[in-house]
Write an enzyme that holds these catalytic residues in place. Structure first.
Site, PDB file in Angstrom:
ATOM      1  N   GLN A  65      -4.640  -4.726   6.975  1.00 27.03           N
ATOM      2  CA  GLN A  65      -5.751  -5.724   6.399  1.00 27.03           C
ATOM      3  C   GLN A  65      -5.635  -7.111   7.203  1.00 27.03           C
ATOM      4  O   GLN A  65      -6.856  -7.703   7.362  1.00 27.03           O
ATOM      5  CB  GLN A  65      -5.434  -6.099   4.827  1.00 27.03           C
ATOM      6  CG  GLN A  65      -5.707  -4.833   4.268  1.00 27.03           C
ATOM      7  CD  GLN A  65      -6.982  -4.440   4.207  1.00 27.03           C
ATOM      8  OE1 GLN A  65      -7.982  -4.910   4.431  1.00 27.03           O
ATOM      9  NE2 GLN A  65      -7.056  -2.965   3.483  1.00 27.03           N
ATOM     10  N   ASP A 107       2.871  -4.220   8.050  1.00 26.06           N
ATOM     11  CA  ASP A 107       2.056  -3.691   8.185  1.00 26.06           C
ATOM     12  C   ASP A 107       0.382  -4.605   8.075  1.00 26.06           C
ATOM     13  O   ASP A 107       0.311  -5.260   7.234  1.00 26.06           O
ATOM     14  CB  ASP A 107       1.704  -3.003   6.627  1.00 26.06           C
ATOM     15  CG  ASP A 107       0.431  -2.361   6.407  1.00 26.06           C
ATOM     16  OD1 ASP A 107      -0.605  -2.399   6.917  1.00 26.06           O
ATOM     17  OD2 ASP A 107       0.465  -1.672   5.233  1.00 26.06           O
ATOM     18  N   CYS A 142      -5.067   2.763  -3.414  1.00 27.20           N
ATOM     19  CA  CYS A 142      -3.578   3.184  -2.687  1.00 27.20           C
ATOM     20  C   CYS A 142      -2.594   1.969  -3.049  1.00 27.20           C
ATOM     21  O   CYS A 142      -1.827   2.157  -2.148  1.00 27.20           O
ATOM     22  CB  CYS A 142      -3.923   3.682  -1.317  1.00 27.20           C
ATOM     23  SG  CYS A 142      -5.131   4.663  -1.182  1.00 27.20           S
ATOM     24  N   HIS A 193       0.594  -1.255   0.126  1.00 29.54           N
ATOM     25  CA  HIS A 193      -0.085   0.023  -0.210  1.00 29.54           C
ATOM     26  C   HIS A 193       0.931   1.225  -0.116  1.00 29.54           C
ATOM     27  O   HIS A 193       2.071   1.127   0.518  1.00 29.54           O
ATOM     28  CB  HIS A 193      -0.728   0.002   1.445  1.00 29.54           C
ATOM     29  CG  HIS A 193      -1.914   0.907   1.402  1.00 29.54           C
ATOM     30  ND1 HIS A 193      -1.414   2.375   1.760  1.00 29.54           N
ATOM     31  CD2 HIS A 193      -3.313   1.172   1.298  1.00 29.54           C
ATOM     32  CE1 HIS A 193      -2.670   2.896   1.994  1.00 29.54           C
ATOM     33  NE2 HIS A 193      -3.678   2.235   1.487  1.00 29.54           N
ATOM     34  N   LYS A 229     -10.367  -0.267  10.317  1.00 27.17           N
ATOM     35  CA  LYS A 229     -10.756  -1.497   9.684  1.00 27.17           C
ATOM     36  C   LYS A 229     -11.122  -2.830  10.674  1.00 27.17           C
ATOM     37  O   LYS A 229     -11.239  -3.939  10.355  1.00 27.17           O
ATOM     38  CB  LYS A 229      -9.560  -1.974   8.756  1.00 27.17           C
ATOM     39  CG  LYS A 229      -9.001  -0.717   7.962  1.00 27.17           C
ATOM     40  CD  LYS A 229      -7.872  -1.234   7.013  1.00 27.17           C
ATOM     41  CE  LYS A 229      -7.496   0.040   6.189  1.00 27.17           C
ATOM     42  NZ  LYS A 229      -7.997   0.515   5.238  1.00 27.17           N
TER      43      LYS A 229
HETATM   44  N1  C6P Z   1      -6.482   0.627   3.034  1.00 26.67           N
HETATM   45  C1  C6P Z   1      -8.081   0.351   1.495  1.00 26.67           C
HETATM   46  O1  C6P Z   1      -9.302   0.566   0.845  1.00 26.67           O
HETATM   47  P1  C6P Z   1      -4.962   3.737   7.233  1.00 26.67           P
HETATM   48  O2  C6P Z   1      -5.408   4.776   6.169  1.00 26.67           O
HETATM   49  O3  C6P Z   1      -3.758   4.795   7.747  1.00 26.67           O
HETATM   50  O4  C6P Z   1      -6.055   3.449   8.260  1.00 26.67           O
HETATM   51  O5  C6P Z   1      -4.490   2.854   6.412  1.00 26.67           O
HETATM   52  C2  C6P Z   1      -3.314   2.495   5.595  1.00 26.67           C
HETATM   53  C3  C6P Z   1      -3.120   1.221   4.864  1.00 26.67           C
HETATM   54  C4  C6P Z   1      -2.008   0.852   5.126  1.00 26.67           C
HETATM   55  N2  C6P Z   1      -1.634  -0.816   4.728  1.00 26.67           N
HETATM   56  C5  C6P Z   1      -2.768  -1.329   4.042  1.00 26.67           C
HETATM   57  C6  C6P Z   1      -2.239  -2.724   3.687  1.00 26.67           C
HETATM   58  C7  C6P Z   1      -3.878  -0.881   3.816  1.00 26.67           C
HETATM   59  O6  C6P Z   1      -4.763  -1.638   3.365  1.00 26.67           O
HETATM   60  C8  C6P Z   1      -4.312   0.766   4.455  1.00 26.67           C
HETATM   61  C9  C6P Z   1      -5.450   1.104   4.072  1.00 26.67           C
HETATM   62  C10 C6P Z   1      -7.648   1.186   2.564  1.00 26.67           C
HETATM   63  O7  C6P Z   1      -7.441  -0.865   1.057  1.00 26.67           O
HETATM   64  C11 C6P Z   1      -7.747   2.638   2.461  1.00 26.67           C
HETATM   65  S1  C6P Z   1      -6.654   3.157   0.969  1.00 26.67           S
END
Ligand code: C6P
Length: 405
Positions: free
Chosen positions: A202, A199, A363, A124, A225
């Site tokens: 997910q 990370d 993203c 991401h 999430k």
């Molecule tokens: N992915 C998606 O629709 P934040 O925005 O900080 O809560 O998470 C960022 C992030 C980091 N790593 C991974 C693997 C992610 O999937 C995400 C967020 C969302 O897939 C929003 S772009």
């Protein structure tokens, strides 16, 4: 599957009773953000109605009550990911902030010109751009481990060099669903004395995570999430590493003593929590964790795997549909493209049927480049989704194909 009842779970989520364009909501955009159970909504209002004040500051009763609840939430997070100590649980805004914290604190202190940071081809943007910023600041170099067409890391080519100083990998890919062999990656990196950040944005909602069993050095995830609120997230870090790291942001609560000449920093984890935190957010995240533990992460993982398998088989039977991301080990994400129909049109047409999916690059633009597609349509499942909802998605896609003929 005895005891797992999606019908009962659905009743806990008020928003699932909404109608969109006159159709019952089918919410399949859970990888972007999950909906919130009543337990989380009520925990939020309860704090503001009964227990709210700033934390760690007041001698008055309300401040102590808020502090106890806030620190109680930290302990819930600790137990949830099986960290050794609640000193290792830093509250941040989300995964993005957690990774930036590691880049700017650990990274700037330990990574210099010519050193390498190793990520993967399926990251991401949140696990790419913070490292690019660090590279610009220090002269370090970003290296990318490749994946195959199925969207699996090629472990033979997951190569650390003499200069690798940090490995940072998605536990689960948001664009493909791939579950990476993170325990093996940690072993490989530790074999060369290199720390690993996972990370977990997910992975955390879809199964039990044990940071001690994984032996990762940092683990990042977001509350929103995980059926919790947005604006709150967690950085887990091994105490030894966090202790040696300089603070990232300066301000209230992260200090022990301040004069105009110098400051002494607070102990862990407060050294990394400058300013008033998202108090109600942390407490509601604790409520989300309680809620999930009431269901059981293993039961959730098992149910979602069945949903994913069902959706995958049905999707494969659709002519002109291509699944993007076919790793053997996958979480509950189905990304796909359709011949002749742009993902944004698919997303818009599904929305007319009350079905919420995400259409775009998620993203993860380098993943789109890898598959030579501008975007995909992504259906991502949660514990409250049903087999009937998968049927509705598949029917919706079939209708779209008929319209675009
Ligand atoms: N992915 C998606 O629709 P934040 O925005 O900080 O809560 O998470 C960022 C992030 C980091 N790593 C991974 C693997 C992610 O999937 C995400 C967020 C969302 O897939 C929003 S772009």
């Amino acid at each position: 599957m005895s005891g797992f009842d999606p019908g009962r779970i659905r009743a806990d989520f008020p928003i699932l009773g909404e109608f969109i364009h006159g159709k019952p909501l089918i919410y399949l955009d859970n990888a972007a953000s999950t909906q919130k159970p009543r337990a989380v909504i009520e925990a939020t209002s309860r704090v503001y109605e009964h227990d709210y004040a700033n934390v760690h500051r007041g001698v008055h009763t309300l401040s102590q009550r808020a502090t106890d609840l806030f620190e109680g939430a930290r302990e819930k997070v600790r137990a949830f990911i099986n960290a050794g100590s609640d000193k290792e649980i830093v509250f941040v805004r989300g995964t993005t902030e957690a990774i930036n914290l590691v880049a700017q604190s650990y990274g700037r202190a330990n990574i210099g010109a010519g050193d390498e940071i190793l990520i993967t081809a399926m990251e991401h943007h949140s696990n790419i751009v913070p490292w690019q910023l660090l590279c610009q600041q220090t002269g370090a170099v970003l290296k990318v481990a490749p994946m195959n067409q199925a969207g699996e890391l090629i472990l033979d080519r997951f190569e650390l060099s003499e200069r690798t100083r940090l490995v940072s990998v998605a536990h689960m890919s948001n664009a493909l669903g791939t579950l990476n062999p993170v325990k093996r990656i940690v072993e490989l990196a530790h074999g060369r004395g290199v720390p690993v950040l996972l990370d977990g944005a997910q992975a955390v909602p879809h199964g039990a995570v044990d940071v001690q069993a994984l032996d990762c050095d940092f683990y990042a995830f977001s509350g929103h999430k995980l059926y919790g609120p947005s604006g709150i997230g967690v950085l887990y870090g091994k105490a030894k590493l966090l202790d040696a790291m300089p603070p990232w942001q300066g301000g209230g609560d992260m200090i022990r003593m301040v004069t105009f000449e110098r400051s002494e920093y607070n102990t862990l984890p407060y050294k990394f929590e400058a300013g008033t935190p998202d108090i109600a957010g942390a407490i509601a995240l604790g409520a989300a964790i309680d809620y999930l533990q009431g269901i059981g992460m293993e039961a959730i993982a098992e149910y979602e795997q069945r949903l994913l398998h069902y959706a995958t088989e049905k999707a494969k039977a659709i002519r002109g549909l291509k699944i993007i991301g076919e790793a053997a080990e996958k979480g509950a994400i189905l990304s796909f493209t359709l011949e002749h129909v742009h993902p944004h049109d698919i997303g818009t047409l599904l929305d007319q049927l009350g079905i919420a999916v995400r259409a775009g690059h998620h993203c993860a633009m380098p993943v789109m480049d890898f598959y030579r597609v501008p975007a995909t349509t992504r259906a991502s499942f949660a514990c409250y989704n049903t087999f009937e909802e998968v049927d509705a998605l598949i029917e919706g896609v079939q209708q779209i194909i008929e319209v675009f003929g």
